[in-house]
Design an enzyme around this catalytic site. Structure first.
Site, PDB file in Angstrom:
ATOM      1  N   MET A  30       0.785  -1.071  -0.001  1.00  0.00           N
ATOM      2  CA  MET A  30      -0.039   0.014  -0.047  1.00  0.00           C
ATOM      3  C   MET A  30       0.868   1.144  -0.154  1.00  0.00           C
ATOM      4  O   MET A  30       0.317   2.479   0.192  1.00  0.00           O
ATOM      5  CB  MET A  30      -0.900  -0.021   1.225  1.00  0.00           C
ATOM      6  CG  MET A  30      -1.987  -1.253   1.083  1.00  0.00           C
ATOM      7  SD  MET A  30      -3.474  -0.843   2.152  1.00  0.00           S
ATOM      8  CE  MET A  30      -2.792  -0.744   3.774  1.00  0.00           C
ATOM      9  N   GLY A  31       2.016   0.959  -0.333  1.00  0.00           N
ATOM     10  CA  GLY A  31       2.873   2.263  -0.294  1.00  0.00           C
ATOM     11  C   GLY A  31       3.597   2.658   0.939  1.00  0.00           C
ATOM     12  O   GLY A  31       3.613   2.107   1.945  1.00  0.00           O
ATOM     13  N   HIS A  37       9.095  -3.515   3.570  1.00  0.00           N
ATOM     14  CA  HIS A  37       8.732  -3.706   2.309  1.00  0.00           C
ATOM     15  C   HIS A  37       9.899  -3.855   1.112  1.00  0.00           C
ATOM     16  O   HIS A  37       9.767  -4.845   0.340  1.00  0.00           O
ATOM     17  CB  HIS A  37       7.966  -2.337   1.606  1.00  0.00           C
ATOM     18  CG  HIS A  37       6.958  -1.885   2.244  1.00  0.00           C
ATOM     19  ND1 HIS A  37       6.827  -0.693   3.148  1.00  0.00           N
ATOM     20  CD2 HIS A  37       5.416  -2.559   2.319  1.00  0.00           C
ATOM     21  CE1 HIS A  37       5.542  -0.523   3.425  1.00  0.00           C
ATOM     22  NE2 HIS A  37       4.740  -1.613   3.042  1.00  0.00           N
ATOM     23  N   SER A 187       6.230  -0.308  10.403  1.00  0.00           N
ATOM     24  CA  SER A 187       4.922  -0.190   9.902  1.00  0.00           C
ATOM     25  C   SER A 187       4.814   1.281   9.282  1.00  0.00           C
ATOM     26  O   SER A 187       5.145   1.894  10.093  1.00  0.00           O
ATOM     27  CB  SER A 187       3.780  -0.693  10.958  1.00  0.00           C
ATOM     28  OG  SER A 187       2.627  -0.279  10.692  1.00  0.00           O
TER      29      SER A 187
HETATM   30  P1  AMP Z   1       1.474  -2.901   3.405  1.00  0.00           P
HETATM   31  O1  AMP Z   1       1.996  -1.829   2.492  1.00  0.00           O
HETATM   32  O2  AMP Z   1       1.289  -2.470   4.912  1.00  0.00           O
HETATM   33  O3  AMP Z   1      -0.051  -3.426   3.029  1.00  0.00           O
HETATM   34  O4  AMP Z   1       2.486  -4.141   3.263  1.00  0.00           O
HETATM   35  C1  AMP Z   1       2.841  -4.733   2.227  1.00  0.00           C
HETATM   36  C2  AMP Z   1       3.571  -6.005   2.584  1.00  0.00           C
HETATM   37  O5  AMP Z   1       4.679  -5.350   3.268  1.00  0.00           O
HETATM   38  C3  AMP Z   1       2.734  -7.048   3.306  1.00  0.00           C
HETATM   39  O6  AMP Z   1       3.249  -8.328   2.748  1.00  0.00           O
HETATM   40  C4  AMP Z   1       3.272  -6.826   4.609  1.00  0.00           C
HETATM   41  O7  AMP Z   1       3.170  -7.939   5.198  1.00  0.00           O
HETATM   42  C5  AMP Z   1       5.005  -6.481   4.410  1.00  0.00           C
HETATM   43  N1  AMP Z   1       5.211  -5.778   5.690  1.00  0.00           N
HETATM   44  C6  AMP Z   1       4.829  -4.685   6.309  1.00  0.00           C
HETATM   45  N2  AMP Z   1       5.644  -4.410   7.159  1.00  0.00           N
HETATM   46  C7  AMP Z   1       6.603  -5.257   7.280  1.00  0.00           C
HETATM   47  C8  AMP Z   1       7.793  -5.372   8.166  1.00  0.00           C
HETATM   48  N3  AMP Z   1       8.185  -4.736   9.159  1.00  0.00           N
HETATM   49  N4  AMP Z   1       8.633  -6.610   7.920  1.00  0.00           N
HETATM   50  C9  AMP Z   1       8.380  -7.377   6.721  1.00  0.00           C
HETATM   51  N5  AMP Z   1       7.071  -7.202   5.883  1.00  0.00           N
HETATM   52  C10 AMP Z   1       6.341  -6.061   6.224  1.00  0.00           C
END
Ligand code: AMP
Length: 290
Positions: A30-31, A37, A187
């Site tokens: 989601m950027g 990421h 996050s």
């Molecule tokens: P999001 O942008 O939050 O939807 O996350 C996109 C991808 O990045 C998802 O597969 C998440 O599980 C992964 N992700 C987010 N935070 C982390 C992190 N701290 N370590 C590893 N992967 C992450």
């Protein structure tokens, strides 16, 4: 890196890459990209040749009182990070392209059972939004592999289940959680934390690790699980968290631990102010792996 807003032009580029014999690796996001990421992008690069990253803040997975509008959007910054990582194609569709007739009229993909507890209970409809968009993105990209973070443990389990059930040919890879040096899982939502909340936030990791040690010393009887999780909840509440859930369950079924459980997982979600933080830790019951 080439950037694509349109499904058709992205697909044309992917078709060319496939014609050249390249395997396709996909990382949906989601950027507002951070090291977590980027670790997924690196994993995709290690496992495949042509890397596609999507950035789409998916309205279908946000509840009515959640942070859809406030969710940080930092496209230019994200682009330069992806260029540095050697990403080949960025896909950033707009909402109308993904949901041309709106959300209400759209088909949903739904994984039962696994989505009922934990984040599913706290965020009704959230996982249907996730599985619908991931399915759709999978159909657009038709990748050989897709990489997801273990940070969103239930999400990864739900996506694996959907992929198995629907015979999706893309291989799903999970990547360990990237953390700040004090243990806080990275996050995009961490930036909502005030300075004071940011200081408290790593306690979630500490309590989870403490819980892990207590589990290792226990017989894992239901009363042990209940006592240990109550203690952890109390501990976090004393430090200023408002607990959403703190559950200790079978890591595959995300349900009660049984005699046939081979791995267990501590799943936690808690609010600091308005910011919801999640984290988890697995624990193998096979003595060879623990
Ligand atoms: P999001 O942008 O939050 O939807 O996350 C996109 C991808 O990045 C998802 O597969 C998440 O599980 C992964 N992700 C987010 N935070 C982390 C992190 N701290 N370590 C590893 N992967 C992450």
């Amino acid at each position: 890196m080439q950037s694509f807003e349109s499904i058709a032009t992205l697909q044309e580029r992917i078709r060319q890459a496939k014609q050249q014999g390249l395997s396709i690796g996909f990382v949906p996001t989601m950027g507002n990209l951070h090291e977590g990421h980027l670790s997924l992008v690196r994993k995709a690069k290690a496992e495949s040749d042509f890397i596609v990253v999507s950035i789409f803040v998916n309205p279908m997975q946000f509840g009515p009182n959640e942070d859809l509008d406030a969710y940080p959007r930092t496209l230019e910054d994200d682009k330069s990070k992806l260029v540095q990582e050697g990403c080949d194609a960025l896909f950033f569709p707009n909402v109308d392209m993904i949901y041309p007739e709106g959300l209400e009229a759209h088909t949903t993909v739904s994984v039962p059972k696994l989505t009922q507890a934990h984040c599913g209970a706290a965020r009704p409809g959230h996982f249907d939004g996730v599985t619908t968009i991931v399915n759709k993105l999978f159909n657009i990209v038709q990748a050989d592999i897709a990489v997801f973070g273990e940070k969103d443990f239930q999400q990864l389990a739900v996506i694996r289940k959907m992929s198995n059930d629907l015979l999706i040919p893309t291989r799903i890879i999970g990547e360990p959680t990237a953390r700040d040096p004090d243990g806080l899982a990275l996050s995009s939502r961490n930036q909502y934390l005030s300075d004071q909340q940011r200081q408290i936030a790593p306690a979630m990791r500490q309590v989870i690790l403490q819980t892990l040690e207590e589990l290792k010393q226990s017989k894992l009887e239901p009363e042990d699980i209940s006592r240990i999780s109550k203690k952890a909840t109390q501990n976090l509440e004393n430090q200023g968290f408002k607990i959403d859930y703190f559950n200790i369950v079978d890591a595959e079924k995300l349900d009660q631990i049984t005699n046939s459980s081979i791995e267990i997982v501590i799943l936690a979600a808690a609010f600091l102010g308005k910011t919801r933080l999640i984290d988890n830790q697995t624990f193998s019951l096979n003595p060879v792996n623990s």
